[in-house]
Enzyme design. Structure first.
Site, short mmCIF file in Angstrom:
data_model
loop_
_atom_site.label_atom_id
_atom_site.label_comp_id
_atom_site.label_asym_id
_atom_site.label_seq_id
_atom_site.Cartn_x
_atom_site.Cartn_y
_atom_site.Cartn_z
N HIS A 15 0.83 -1.21 0.00
CA HIS A 15 0.00 0.00 0.00
C HIS A 15 0.87 1.26 0.00
CE1 HIS A 15 -3.61 2.39 1.18
NE2 HIS A 15 -2.68 3.16 1.71
N GLU A 16 1.87 1.28 0.87
CA GLU A 16 2.74 2.46 0.95
C GLU A 16 3.61 2.60 -0.30
OE1 GLU A 16 2.04 4.61 3.17
OE2 GLU A 16 0.72 3.21 4.20
N HIS A 20 1.76 4.50 -2.97
CA HIS A 20 1.93 5.95 -2.78
C HIS A 20 3.30 6.38 -3.32
CE1 HIS A 20 -1.60 6.74 -0.34
NE2 HIS A 20 -1.27 5.78 0.52
#
Length: 152
Positions: free
Chosen positions: A67-68, A71
């Site tokens: 998820h990170e 980003h």
């Protein structure tokens, strides 16, 4: 798991799922409480919550890392990196990353219960927050309240 292992894990996940290297720092931040991790825009570093690793293990941590990294890679390439952006949601689906991490169970907050009893009508009040018995009275008969049980 220490800082070098988490750095290695993030670099491996980046190459395996995104095909691009992770060129910045990944670390645990023990001060994080409610979030699984965060991507820092100004330094491009990734911080992860160590408690999620302790509670749920490596599988959940890999999901948070993916998820990170969504980003990270979208921000580096100049595309929409925010949760509301279409590019971000599409990349999450492509790499099978979770949109939200599991809920953190905080045992000490849920257990604390205060039981008050009216001294006149014996009505019991169960509260999660402590109240000032000198200031508050029974809502039924206006009698004085007394703390009878505190579980923690």
């Amino acid at each position: 798991m220490d800082e070098q292992e988490i750095q290695r894990l993030v670099e491996e996940v980046s190459l395996q799922y995104f095909g691009m290297p992770f060129l910045h720092k990944a670390m645990f931040n023990r001060r994080l409480r409610t979030t699984g991790g965060r991507y820092l825009l100004n330094t491009h570093n990734i911080e992860l919550n160590y408690r999620y690793y302790e509670m749920y293990g490596k599988e959940e941590l890999v999901g948070i890392v993916k998820h990170e990294l969504c980003h990270y890679h979208l921000h580096i390439t100049g595309r929409g990196y925010k949760h509301r952006d279409k590019d971000f949601r599409e990349l999450l689906k492509a790499v099978d990353a979770p949109r939200f991490c599991k809920r953190m169970v905080n045992a000490e907050k849920e257990k604390r219960v205060y039981v008050y009893e009216c001294m006149e009508c014996l009505l019991q009040y169960v509260r999660r927050r402590q109240i000032n018995t000198k200031r508050y009275v029974c809502g039924k008969c206006k009698g004085k309240l007394n703390l009878i049980k505190k579980t923690s």
